[in-house]
Structures are given as structure tokens and as C-alpha cells.
Design a protein around this motif. Structure first.
Motif, PDB file in Angstrom:
ATOM      1  N   CYS A   1     -11.327  -6.489  -1.437  1.00 53.22           N
ATOM      2  CA  CYS A   1     -11.193  -8.023  -1.162  1.00 53.22           C
ATOM      3  C   CYS A   1     -11.063  -8.684  -2.623  1.00 53.22           C
TER       4      CYS A   1
ATOM      5  N   GLY B   1     -10.211 -10.521   2.359  1.00 51.06           N
ATOM      6  CA  GLY B   1     -10.565  -9.685   3.732  1.00 51.06           C
ATOM      7  C   GLY B   1      -9.698  -8.554   4.237  1.00 51.06           C
TER       8      GLY B   1
ATOM      9  N   THR C   1      -5.482  -5.868  -3.978  1.00 47.58           N
ATOM     10  CA  THR C   1      -6.412  -6.918  -3.324  1.00 47.58           C
ATOM     11  C   THR C   1      -5.729  -7.990  -2.306  1.00 47.58           C
TER      12      THR C   1
ATOM     13  N   CYS D   1     -18.103 -12.109   2.940  1.00 50.28           N
ATOM     14  CA  CYS D   1     -16.737 -12.116   2.883  1.00 50.28           C
ATOM     15  C   CYS D   1     -16.215 -13.484   3.199  1.00 50.28           C
TER      16      CYS D   1
END
Length: 292
Positions: free
Chosen positions: A168, A197, A194, A238
Motif C-alpha cells: 500500500c 489498497g 505501490t 487502510c
């Protein structure tokens, strides 16, 4: 201690302390190894401890022989060379060793040569071991009579070791995940891919453009950096995937299985980062070929 005394809570297997320092006393699912080519002299155990502390591995595979550095530098005993190469191959391919250490030491009974001669032979020995083609770093070490270990520059091409992390973008997950992976795989660097989510993206396989973007970057890490371990991260709190922990973990398992179908000849591991930012292995799929 009495039954009424309380024991401090112990962290679960395979985590990283929240301060960022790995807890070496914790049980782990996989030990890390280095390979040590050494003389039979018992004093080399000092070098083993140095390797474990400085390189950061749990165990040393010791491959010993009388006057080993001289024998490697000379290379004329073909049977011995084949035997040593076979044993190093087992350590590298079966135990996943990423470091091959060749050591010499002062005042050895089997090779009473001056230090400058031993160091010259150590460099030649490193060149020979490098020619065997194992995917590992080669380091030279010298033990003096005071039992001090000195690292020795040896001339050989070095290939850095990489793993890959689909993480993430949340900065709270970055440092501990990287440290966990570097210690677990004994690699020099972790390539970071990255998204917000990413576990949801990899589980649902949509949006397709993001899936393709992740796939392209992971394949670059595999093809150009030789990565053979891919990690997918899910974490508490998250913002890009604001669902309950049990849902995220279900997505993580699905994401790992999907990634296993996307990328061949690599191991895929799912990591969960909990509310105190400790890192824990949750699931895995696939494996790295280990045939000699």
C-alpha cells in the motif's frame, strides 16, 4: 516461577518490532543461512558468530577442509573442487544461502603462510568460487591471533539480491515490511510496487489498468533484478481499502492465489500488518525451483 506470576506477552512468529528492529529470538517459519568455506581449525567458530551477527543470518553451513584457501587458490585437486562445488550448491539452492564466505586465519597449522600470501590466495579462491556461477555474494574474511575478524576485499563481480513487495502507498507499512522481507530473504534490496489498497485490486483483478500496471512493474523486478520472492501486503486502517480485518485477510489469500497464476517460478507470500504495525506472514503460494 510461581503459578501466580505473569509472563510478558511474546510477539507471534515472523513479526517485526514496532521500533523497526527485528526480534531475532522469535520463532520463524524459515531460517536464513550463509555458506562458510573454512579450515578445520576450531577457531573458525569465531567467524561463524561474526557472520551470523554482521550479515544477519541464523545459521552458517560450514564446509571445511585442511588448508582450504590454498586448495581453492591452487584448484588442481579436481575431485576436491567438485566436492566443494557440490556442497556449496546444496547450501545455496536448498538452504537459500545468499552469502558465500571464504575465510583464512593467522597461525594455522595446516597452512603456515605469511598473511600477505594468505590474502593473495584468498582473492584467488574467491575468483574460483565465483566462477562456479552461484547466485550469491562472495566475501573474504581473515581471523588474526587475537580472534579479531577482518573483512577482506576480494575482486569479483557482485550481483545485488532483490525481493519484490506489492505494498500500500501508506507510509506506515513501508519500513517494517521492507526490514521483514530483507531479513527473511537475506537480500540487499526490496523493489516496492505501490498502489492504494493493492490487496483489493489483486483480489478482484480490477480495475484492469491497475492490475496491468502492477503486473508490468513486478515483471520488471523479476526479469531485471532476478527477484524470486513476491510479497503482497494488507494492513490495518487502510484508507484505500477500508474494510474489516477478516475481509482484508480473505482478499489477501485470493490476491496471493491470483498472483501465483500471474507470475511463474516465484514464491508469493501474503503479509498482514496489524494495528501496532507489526508484520506477520499470513499465507503463501508457489515455490522457488531448488533442483541442483
Amino acid at each position: 516461577m510461581g503459578s501466580g506470576s505473569s509472563q510478558p506477552a511474546q510477539p507471534s512468529a515472523g513479526i517485526v518490532c514496532p521500533e523497526g528492529a527485528y526480534c531475532p529470538g522469535m520463532p520463524k517459519t524459515q531460517h536464513t543461512f550463509a555458506t562458510h568455506l573454512c579450515d578445520i581449525d576450531g577457531r573458525v567458530s569465531v567467524i561463524n558468530r561474526y557472520i551470523e551477527n554482521q550479515i544477519g543470518v541464523d545459521c552458517c553451513d560450514c564446509i571445511s577442509h585442511t588448508a582450504l584457501v590454498k586448495a581453492l587458490a591452487d584448484g588442481r585437486d579436481e575431485d576436491l573442487m567438485e566436492s566443494l562445488k557440490f556442497k556449496v550448491g546444496i547450501s545455496v539452492k536448498k538452504h537459500g544461502s545468499r552469502y558465500i564466505v571464504i575465510s583464512a586465519h593467522e597461525d594455522t597449522l595446516t597452512y603456515p603462510a605469511p598473511k600477505e600470501v594468505q590474502l593473495r590466495d584468498l582473492a584467488a579462491a574467491a575468483q574460483r568460487v565465483h566462477s562456479w556461477g552461484f547466485d550469491a555474494r562472495i566475501r573474504g574474511m581473515y581471523l588474526d591471533n587475537n580472534l579479531h575478524v577482518h573483512e577482506v576485499d576480494v575482486v569479483y563481480p557482485v550481483r545485488a539480491m532483490y525481493s519484490t513487495c506489492i505494498n500500500c502507498m501508506d507510509g506506515r507499512t513501508q519500513g517494517n515490511c521492507e526490514m521483514f522481507i530483507r531479513h527473511r530473504d537475506n537480500v540487499d534490496f526490496v523493489d516496492i510496487v505501490t498502489e492504494a489498497g493493492p490487496v483489493k485490486i489483486m483480489a478482484e483483478q480490477k480495475p484492469e489498468n491497475l492490475v496491468e500496471r502492477i503486473k508490468e512493474r513486478v515483471n520488471l523486478s523479476i526479469d531485471k533484478h532476478g527477484s524470486r520472492n513476491i510479497y503482497i501486503i494488507a494492513h490495518h486502517g487502510c484508507a484505500g481499502n477500508p474494510v474489516a480485518e477478516d475481509i482484508q485477510k480473505r482478499e489477501l489469500r485470493t490476491a496471493v492465489n491470483n498472483a501465483h497464476r500471474m507470475f511463474s517460478d516465484v514464491k508469493i507470500t501474503g503479509l498482514w500488518v496489524c494495528s501496532n504495525w507489526w508484520v506477520e506472514e499470513f499465507c503463501s503460494a508457489g515455490s522457488i525451483p531448488t533442483e541442483l
